[in-house]
Scaffold this active site. Structure first.
Site, PDB file in Angstrom:
ATOM      1  N   TYR A 111     -15.846  16.678 -17.257  1.00 37.72           N
ATOM      2  CA  TYR A 111     -16.285  15.279 -17.228  1.00 37.72           C
ATOM      3  C   TYR A 111     -17.423  15.156 -16.199  1.00 37.72           C
ATOM      4  CZ  TYR A 111     -16.377  10.428 -15.802  1.00 37.72           C
ATOM      5  OH  TYR A 111     -16.798   9.171 -15.453  1.00 37.72           O
ATOM      6  N   LYS A 163      -7.501   6.293 -20.091  1.00 39.82           N
ATOM      7  CA  LYS A 163      -7.742   6.799 -21.448  1.00 39.82           C
ATOM      8  C   LYS A 163      -6.467   6.708 -22.280  1.00 39.82           C
ATOM      9  CE  LYS A 163     -11.845   7.429 -19.867  1.00 39.82           C
ATOM     10  NZ  LYS A 163     -11.894   7.919 -18.564  1.00 39.82           N
ATOM     11  N   ASP A 223      -6.623  18.713 -15.248  1.00 36.18           N
ATOM     12  CA  ASP A 223      -6.909  17.356 -15.717  1.00 36.18           C
ATOM     13  C   ASP A 223      -6.387  17.274 -17.149  1.00 36.18           C
ATOM     14  OD1 ASP A 223      -8.057  15.067 -16.859  1.00 36.18           O
ATOM     15  OD2 ASP A 223      -9.865  15.201 -15.627  1.00 36.18           O
ATOM     16  N   ARG A 279       0.849  -1.203   0.000  1.00 35.74           N
ATOM     17  CA  ARG A 279       0.000   0.000   0.000  1.00 35.74           C
ATOM     18  C   ARG A 279       0.883   1.252   0.000  1.00 35.74           C
ATOM     19  NH1 ARG A 279      -1.707   1.759   4.644  1.00 35.74           N
ATOM     20  NH2 ARG A 279      -2.215  -0.274   5.533  1.00 35.74           N
TER      21      ARG A 279
HETATM   22  N1  PLP Z   1     -11.212  12.983 -16.194  1.00 38.15           N
HETATM   23  C1  PLP Z   1     -11.661  12.872 -17.449  1.00 38.15           C
HETATM   24  C2  PLP Z   1     -11.395  13.979 -18.416  1.00 38.15           C
HETATM   25  C3  PLP Z   1     -12.373  11.745 -17.860  1.00 38.15           C
HETATM   26  O1  PLP Z   1     -12.828  11.638 -19.103  1.00 38.15           O
HETATM   27  C4  PLP Z   1     -12.610  10.707 -16.904  1.00 38.15           C
HETATM   28  C5  PLP Z   1     -13.350   9.477 -17.235  1.00 38.15           C
HETATM   29  O2  PLP Z   1     -14.073   9.313 -18.126  1.00 38.15           O
HETATM   30  C6  PLP Z   1     -12.141  10.855 -15.611  1.00 38.15           C
HETATM   31  C7  PLP Z   1     -11.428  12.000 -15.281  1.00 38.15           C
HETATM   32  C8  PLP Z   1     -12.344   9.774 -14.588  1.00 38.15           C
HETATM   33  O3  PLP Z   1     -11.471   8.711 -14.835  1.00 38.15           O
HETATM   34  P1  PLP Z   1     -11.726   7.165 -14.525  1.00 38.15           P
HETATM   35  O4  PLP Z   1     -12.895   6.723 -15.345  1.00 38.15           O
HETATM   36  O5  PLP Z   1     -10.436   6.524 -14.898  1.00 38.15           O
HETATM   37  O6  PLP Z   1     -12.018   7.058 -13.057  1.00 38.15           O
END
Ligand code: PLP
Length: 365
Positions: free
Chosen positions: A103, A198, A173, A51
């Site tokens: 998102y 992604k 992000d 961990r």
């Molecule tokens: N940030 C963006 C721009 C996303 O498109 C996503 C998921 O679709 C996330 C964060 C969240 O990621 P995760 O699905 O890996 O938890």
């Protein structure tokens, strides 16, 4: 030569290699052990319990930090856990200025913690709005650029510069552009997060996240929470992510080339009202002349897969209204331009003529 000093493509291609001095294994071994033998009383190999630290995850984190031009990276169990980890370092009551087009899962969590009184939120539709709203009362600026799914770009350098002058931290992000097209730390951001599920992973087979920073004090707080909660990436997924990262640049370039070709084609289609594309990357959105066509279009597609997510080698198509952004109230969505005629496309690395053919046949009456 120091790995951090290497060119981005070299760092990617050489992700995790030559890290096992004992065997000379080229590729990073997957260390499943959750615990580690102490060589002697009072001694540690540097690894005590998974961990806290795991050798496979450490190998991956070295690459994640290097490709974002930073000193510290943490690999987490998902993009959402990366987001929570990053935001949890800010105090109760902190005021967060975020871009409106986000998102849906990020918005859903922001909305929840606002109701609980954990943070206060102010949203900006445009970069100009964000700069106007960015004053001494703001503690955190949260940017997703290009925005999802309207594909508006926010200038990280300009925003981070102003954030510094008012004492706010900037969190970016970087899921959509990745360090291939955008390196937020170098542009002044304090924290970068990714849904590594992604583009970084790139094959739709790993759920993962990353938090990256150059600031040791921030890292210490992040690490305390990471070690407390255990929202770490598993050894196997750490390996999978390293493997995906090796081809990130090639995949991004091909996705961009395909997206550009597709955009020039779609802009001339009589069925399409608007194409939203920021000029690079594999993500684009389209608004249809007739939104009633959406169900049949999604049913007719043969090469694009109708599914959530993005950033993989296979092209996907998403309907944000019922999928990724369904948790944003319709009035809110419509007010900022996320209307029900919009489809989001994640362009893969297939032959673009097949992709064009597929969309054409699905759009035809
Ligand atoms: N940030 C963006 C721009 C996303 O498109 C996503 C998921 O679709 C996330 C964060 C969240 O990621 P995760 O699905 O890996 O938890």
């Amino acid at each position: 030569m120091d790995y951090k000093e290497l060119k981005l493509e070299t760092q990617l291609a050489q992700a995790g290699i030559r890290m096992d001095e004992q065997t000379g294994a080229l590729v990073s071994p997957i260390h499943f052990s959750t615990t580690y033998q102490h060589p002697e009383f009072g001694q540690s190999t540097g690894f005590d319990y998974t961990r806290t630290k795991n050798p496979t995850r450490t190998n991956l984190e070295r690459t994640l930090a290097a490709i974002e031009g930073a000193d510290y990276a943490m690999a987490t169990s998902s993009g959402m856990s990366a987001l929570m980890l990053a935001m949890e370092i800010f105090p109760v009551g902190a005021k967060v200025l975020a871009c409106r087009d986000l998102y849906g899962g990020s918005f859903r969590w922001f909305d929840k913690v606002e109701q609980q009184g954990r943070f206060r939120f102010v949203y900006a539709n445009t970069e100009d709005d964000m700069l106007t709203l960015l004053d001494e009362t703001v503690d955190v600026v949260f940017i997703e650029t290009p925005t999802n799914p309207l594909m508006n770009e926010f200038d990280i350098a300009t925003i981070a510069r102003k954030a510094k002058t008012v004492g706010a931290k900037t969190v970016v992000d970087n899921t959509f552009y990745t360090p291939i097209y955008q390196r937020p730390i170098e542009l002044g951001a304090d924290l970068v997060i990714h849904s590594a599920t992604k583009y970084l992973g790139g094959h739709n087979d790993v759920l993962a996240g990353a938090v990256i920073t150059n600031d040791q004090a921030i890292y210490d707080q992040l690490f305390f929470n990471l070690n407390t909660t255990g929202i770490v990436l598993s050894p196997f997924d750490s390996y999978m992510l390293m493997r995906g990262l090796k081809t990130l640049k090639l995949r991004m370039e091909k996705a961009t080339a395909n997206a550009r070709d597709l955009v020039s084609h779609l802009e001339n289609s009589p069925h399409i009202k608007e194409v939203l594309y920021p000029g690079k990357g594999g993500m684009l959105s389209i608004k249809l002349q007739d939104e009633r066509k959406i169900p049949s279009l999604l049913n007719k597609l043969q090469i694009f897969t109708f599914a959530e997510s993005l950033g993989g080698v296979e092209s996907l198509i998403t309907y944000p209204t019922t999928q990724t952004h369904a948790d944003i109230p319709a009035e809110t969505r419509h007010a900022y331009g996320l209307t029900d005629d919009l489809l989001r496309l994640s362009i893969g690395i297939e032959d673009v003529t097949d992709l064009i053919w597929d969309l054409e046949q699905a759009l035809a009456d």
